[in-house]
Motif scaffolding. Structure first.
Motif, PDB file in Angstrom:
ATOM      1  N   GLU A 184       0.833  -1.196   0.000  1.00 24.29           N
ATOM      2  CA  GLU A 184       0.000   0.000   0.000  1.00 24.29           C
ATOM      3  C   GLU A 184       0.875   1.257   0.000  1.00 24.29           C
ATOM      4  OE1 GLU A 184      -3.331   0.048  -0.153  1.00 24.29           O
ATOM      5  OE2 GLU A 184      -3.334  -2.145  -0.280  1.00 24.29           O
ATOM      6  N   VAL A 185       0.410   2.292  -0.686  1.00 22.25           N
ATOM      7  CA  VAL A 185       1.107   3.571  -0.705  1.00 22.25           C
ATOM      8  C   VAL A 185       0.442   4.490   0.314  1.00 22.25           C
ATOM      9  CG1 VAL A 185       1.728   5.598  -2.061  1.00 22.25           C
ATOM     10  CG2 VAL A 185       1.804   3.319  -3.099  1.00 22.25           C
ATOM     11  N   GLY A 186       1.229   4.964   1.269  1.00 21.76           N
ATOM     12  CA  GLY A 186       0.695   5.796   2.332  1.00 21.76           C
ATOM     13  C   GLY A 186       0.498   7.236   1.905  1.00 21.76           C
ATOM     14  N   VAL A 187      -0.048   8.010   2.836  1.00 25.27           N
ATOM     15  CA  VAL A 187      -0.312   9.425   2.601  1.00 25.27           C
ATOM     16  C   VAL A 187       0.598  10.244   3.501  1.00 25.27           C
ATOM     17  CG1 VAL A 187      -2.012  11.274   2.719  1.00 25.27           C
ATOM     18  CG2 VAL A 187      -2.715   8.989   1.981  1.00 25.27           C
ATOM     19  N   VAL A 188       1.446  11.082   2.895  1.00 20.84           N
ATOM     20  CA  VAL A 188       2.284  12.016   3.637  1.00 20.84           C
ATOM     21  C   VAL A 188       1.607  13.381   3.576  1.00 20.84           C
ATOM     22  CG1 VAL A 188       4.561  13.076   3.854  1.00 20.84           C
ATOM     23  CG2 VAL A 188       4.357  10.702   3.049  1.00 20.84           C
ATOM     24  N   ASN A 189       1.096  13.849   4.703  1.00 23.07           N
ATOM     25  CA  ASN A 189       0.363  15.111   4.739  1.00 23.07           C
ATOM     26  C   ASN A 189       1.273  16.315   4.887  1.00 23.07           C
ATOM     27  OD1 ASN A 189      -2.246  13.994   4.540  1.00 23.07           O
ATOM     28  ND2 ASN A 189      -2.289  13.550   6.728  1.00 23.07           N
ATOM     29  N   CYS A 190       2.390  16.122   5.554  1.00 23.83           N
ATOM     30  CA  CYS A 190       3.256  17.256   5.866  1.00 23.83           C
ATOM     31  C   CYS A 190       4.678  16.759   6.041  1.00 23.83           C
ATOM     32  CB  CYS A 190       2.768  17.926   7.160  1.00 23.83           C
ATOM     33  SG  CYS A 190       3.821  19.258   7.773  1.00 23.83           S
ATOM     34  N   VAL A 191       5.642  17.594   5.688  1.00 21.89           N
ATOM     35  CA  VAL A 191       7.043  17.299   5.953  1.00 21.89           C
ATOM     36  C   VAL A 191       7.706  18.577   6.448  1.00 21.89           C
ATOM     37  CG1 VAL A 191       7.706  17.726   3.544  1.00 21.89           C
ATOM     38  CG2 VAL A 191       9.176  16.340   5.010  1.00 21.89           C
ATOM     39  N   THR A 192       8.555  18.442   7.452  1.00 19.09           N
ATOM     40  CA  THR A 192       9.203  19.597   8.051  1.00 19.09           C
ATOM     41  C   THR A 192      10.624  19.232   8.474  1.00 19.09           C
ATOM     42  OG1 THR A 192       9.118  21.193   9.886  1.00 19.09           O
ATOM     43  CG2 THR A 192       8.209  18.998  10.299  1.00 19.09           C
ATOM     44  N   LEU A 193      11.507  20.227   8.486  1.00 25.38           N
ATOM     45  CA  LEU A 193      12.854  20.018   9.014  1.00 25.38           C
ATOM     46  C   LEU A 193      12.899  20.218  10.527  1.00 25.38           C
ATOM     47  CD1 LEU A 193      15.082  21.794   6.338  1.00 25.38           C
ATOM     48  CD2 LEU A 193      14.580  19.353   6.563  1.00 25.38           C
ATOM     49  N   ARG A 194      11.827  20.728  11.099  1.00 24.73           N
ATOM     50  CA  ARG A 194      11.797  20.889  12.544  1.00 24.73           C
ATOM     51  C   ARG A 194      11.647  19.529  13.221  1.00 24.73           C
ATOM     52  NH1 ARG A 194       7.613  26.023  13.242  1.00 24.73           N
ATOM     53  NH2 ARG A 194       8.846  27.508  12.027  1.00 24.73           N
TER      54      ARG A 194
END
Length: 274
Positions: free
Chosen positions: A86-96
């Motif tokens: 299954e391919v997941g859902v990445v809603n947000c990405v941050t360097l924090r």
């Protein structure tokens, strides 16, 4: 038990100064991807401000071989595939929270991309994600995901050049007696069991092997550890001895990831300053 030293060869192939979107440079790698939190209220609360409410219950730190340009960082750059396909859902990405000087190589992925029963198996960069210098594109880089139940390990150690200290990169290292700084990078955020920051007991557990100018080696403990209190995956090891740092070692059983998994024995070679 004999301890193995794992070395990382980090390289980048430089290209002519052309930064068109269709230019594909090479050399960027994913060093690690760690399934750190599953169905966690903690990750939802921690990222409400960072991700403008567009969060999810899963957290995954992804660490790159080079610092990344956050202006090119987007959730759509990442494809996470589970063991079941299954391919997941990445809603947000941050360097924090690992966004201080010299740290911008750890991207935290927030979304819904697996479970304890069908864990993420791989991460692939499918968009144009550029290095901080703009000369490396991470598109096409892939990595297997470290399992949810595994404890945190060291993934990178690097000697920080003296000119970096002048830019404020000495962190909390005391200047009196300071001879060198080695940044130790873990696959995910680390604390003492229960969530408290490390103190003198854990600091003294670090072992740094240093080679002197005459070729002899010695193993020392840091006089202090900087970059604390920010919940990231970096520790700055403050050394009061001269010489070339060769490796960093930390024993098993003292640190945990956000899921409270205990660290195994871990050791990593140090990348020398240029």
């Amino acid at each position: 038990m004999k301890r193995a030293v794992f070395s990382l060869a980090i390289s980048a192939v430089l290209v002519a100064p052309s930064f068109a979107q269709d230019t594909q440079t090479q050399g960027g790698e994913i060093l690690s991807a760690f399934y750190g939190l599953d169905d966690s209220r903690r990750i939802r609360v921690a990222t409400l401000r960072t991700c403008s409410g567009n969060t999810g219950p899963d957290g995954m730190p992804v660490i790159f071989s080079l610092e990344v340009d956050d202006s090119t960082l987007d959730a759509d750059d990442f494809k996470v595939t589970t063991q079941g396909g299954e391919v997941g859902v990445v809603n947000c990405v941050t360097l924090r929270p690992a966004d201080e000087l010299g740290e911008k190589r750890t991207a935290l992925l927030i979304g819904q991309y697996g479970s304890a029963d069908d864990q993420p198996a791989s991460v692939e960069i499918v968009g144009d994600l550029m290095s901080l210098e703009g000369d490396v594109n991470f598109k096409g880089a892939t990595a297997n995901v470290i399992a949810f139940e595994d404890g945190p390990t060291l993934i990178l150690a690097e000697e920080l050049p003296a000119n970096y200290w002048d830019l404020g990169g000495e962190g909390d290292c005391p200047r009196d007696g300071l001879k060198n700084i080695v940044r130790a990078v873990w696959v995910g955020g680390i604390t003492k069991p229960g969530g408290d920051e490390i103190d003198a007991k854990e600091m003294a557990m670090y072992r740094v092997t240093v080679r002197s100018e005459d070729g002899t080696t010695q193993t020392v403990t840091p006089m202090a550890v900087g970059d604390l209190g920010d919940n990231d995956n970096n520790h700055d090891l403050c050394l009061d001895v001269t010489g070339m740092p060769l490796s960093v070692y930390f024993p098993a059983g003292a640190l945990t990831d956000p899921n409270e998994d205990i660290n195994p024995e871990t050791e990593i070679a140090v990348i020398p300053a240029e």
